[in-house]
Design a protein around this motif. Structure first.
Motif, mmCIF file in Angstrom:
data_model
loop_
_atom_site.group_PDB
_atom_site.id
_atom_site.type_symbol
_atom_site.label_atom_id
_atom_site.label_comp_id
_atom_site.label_asym_id
_atom_site.label_seq_id
_atom_site.Cartn_x
_atom_site.Cartn_y
_atom_site.Cartn_z
ATOM 1 N N ARG A 1 0.446 43.055 -16.991
ATOM 2 C CA ARG A 1 0.978 41.709 -17.148
ATOM 3 C C ARG A 1 -0.159 40.750 -17.496
ATOM 4 N NH1 ARG A 1 2.940 43.981 -12.867
ATOM 5 N NH2 ARG A 1 1.412 42.959 -11.558
ATOM 6 N N PRO A 2 0.138 39.620 -18.056
ATOM 7 C CA PRO A 2 -0.927 38.682 -18.441
ATOM 8 C C PRO A 2 -1.512 37.972 -17.232
ATOM 9 C CG PRO A 2 1.197 37.686 -18.834
ATOM 10 C CD PRO A 2 1.475 39.106 -18.412
ATOM 11 N N THR A 3 -2.692 37.416 -17.430
ATOM 12 C CA THR A 3 -3.301 36.525 -16.447
ATOM 13 C C THR A 3 -3.181 35.105 -16.976
ATOM 14 O OG1 THR A 3 -4.887 38.219 -15.774
ATOM 15 C CG2 THR A 3 -5.388 35.934 -15.183
ATOM 16 N N ARG A 4 -2.500 34.247 -16.235
ATOM 17 C CA ARG A 4 -2.271 32.862 -16.670
ATOM 18 C C ARG A 4 -3.363 31.974 -16.084
ATOM 19 N NH1 ARG A 4 3.953 31.630 -15.488
ATOM 20 N NH2 ARG A 4 3.286 29.620 -16.381
ATOM 21 N N PHE A 5 -4.590 32.211 -16.538
ATOM 22 C CA PHE A 5 -5.747 31.484 -16.004
ATOM 23 C C PHE A 5 -5.610 29.976 -16.213
ATOM 24 C CE2 PHE A 5 -9.860 29.501 -17.060
ATOM 25 C CZ PHE A 5 -10.486 29.589 -15.821
#
Length: 348
Positions: free
Chosen positions: A163-167
């Motif tokens: 899954r993506p990292t929503r930094f």
């Protein structure tokens, strides 16, 4: 319990940032309403500046600061902050898989920092992010013990799949949670700084927001490795993420704005993307560069002791942070046009 220094009232600080001489200045100056001892509301035009001086100084007073606007001196009414004054601390924690080796060291250092630096009257809140962003706790309302307990129970997101990292979304959410009512404030971000969503201009947008709020950001990362080139899309119906890694050899070249220094007449340079690193790495490095230029800091922590040293530098930043309250000489005074410097002072 640390010694407390409080002002006559809470301040609402809505500033914009700039640097000047030996001082990092975070400015603001909207009209404010103050209340006198008899409860009558009076309109008082006030300017506020959050200031970070270069060294831990003797107790600073109004006479230690000079505030000018277009060469015209502004009256300094009071100075708040410094060691012992109220603090607002925001913590944004990356719980994506890339942080799993650092999680326990990070948690231990944060808990030690909060125990040593904050009292029950200070505000601390925690935001976690991976592919989801969540406000976990607000210390002013739930208590410092609640924040410490929340950190102790944090774990890396256990759900299977990539899954993506929503930094950038996580940092943005943390900035939005600040009340900005204390003389001192800081946002601690524990993350490798890699964002998977490729939002154009996200880093600049967030740093501009932090500057206007006068919130210094300290990013502490477990190194500065290349961000994996992960691209993720969320299915509209199921909400599931589909992610892939790696650059295709069919990707077009990237056109750099800079000209070739070896041949200035050549024009912009076209290079393949893999020569520049992943888009996430480029976005992270640009963010870090602007972060440091704007008064924040980027630290790396690869061990327990390095996490503790990183938070010691945050403690030093807070000990050098002050709020200057001044009275604008005219309604035309703009916060971005104000200049502040520290006068020579004698130590006690």
């Amino acid at each position: 319990m640390r010694r407390r220094c409080t002002g006559r009232r809470r301040l609402r600080i809505l500033p914009a940032a700039l640097s000047f001489a030996l001082v990092l200045l975070f400015h603001g100056g909207p009209p404010a309403l103050a209340q006198d001892a008899f409860g009558e509301l009076i309109d008082v035009r006030s300017g506020f500046a959050r200031v970070i001086v270069k060294d831990e100084a003797a107790r600073l007073r109004a006479e230690n600061f000079e505030v000018t606007w277009k060469g015209e001196q502004q009256a300094v009414r009071e100075v708040l902050g410094g060691p012992g004054s109220a603090i607002e601390v925001g913590i944004a924690l990356d719980l994506s898989a890339s942080m799993h080796r650092s999680l326990e060291s990070m948690k231990s250092a944060l808990r030690e920092f909060l125990r040593a630096e904050l009292s029950a009257a200070d505000r601390v809140f925690i935001v976690s992010f991976s592919d989801r962003v969540e406000l976990l706790t607000d210390g002013l309302d739930a208590g410092l013990d609640s924040a410490l307990s929340s950190i102790a129970t944090l774990s890396i997101d256990p759900r299977p799949g990539v899954r993506p990292t929503r930094f950038f979304d996580g940092v943005d959410r943390a900035l939005s949670a600040f009340r900005n009512a204390s003389p001192r404030a800081v946002l601690l971000v524990a993350s490798d700084g890699c964002d998977s969503l490729r939002q154009d201009g996200a880093g600049d947008r967030i740093l501009n927001k932090a500057a206007k709020m006068a919130i210094p950001i300290v990013l502490i990362a477990p190194g500065r490795r290349e961000c994996r080139n992960t691209t993720c899309q969320q299915e509209a119906g199921s909400g599931e993420w589909t992610c892939s890694e790696g650059l295709s050899s069919t990707f077009p070249t990237v056109r750099l704005a800079e000209r070739d220094p070896a041949n200035p007449t050549r024009g912009p340079i076209d290079v393949p993307p893999n020569a520049l690193g992943s888009p996430a790495t480029i976005a992270r490095d640009k963010f870090v560069g602007r972060l440091k230029a704007g008064g924040g800091s980027f630290l790396t922590a690869r061990s327990d002791s390095e996490w503790l040293r990183g938070l010691d530098s945050v403690r030093s930043l807070l000990d050098r942070q002050w709020t200057v309250v001044f009275e604008p000489s005219s309604p035309a005074v703009q916060s971005t046009e104000v200049r502040i410097k520290v006068r020579d002072r004698a130590r006690p």
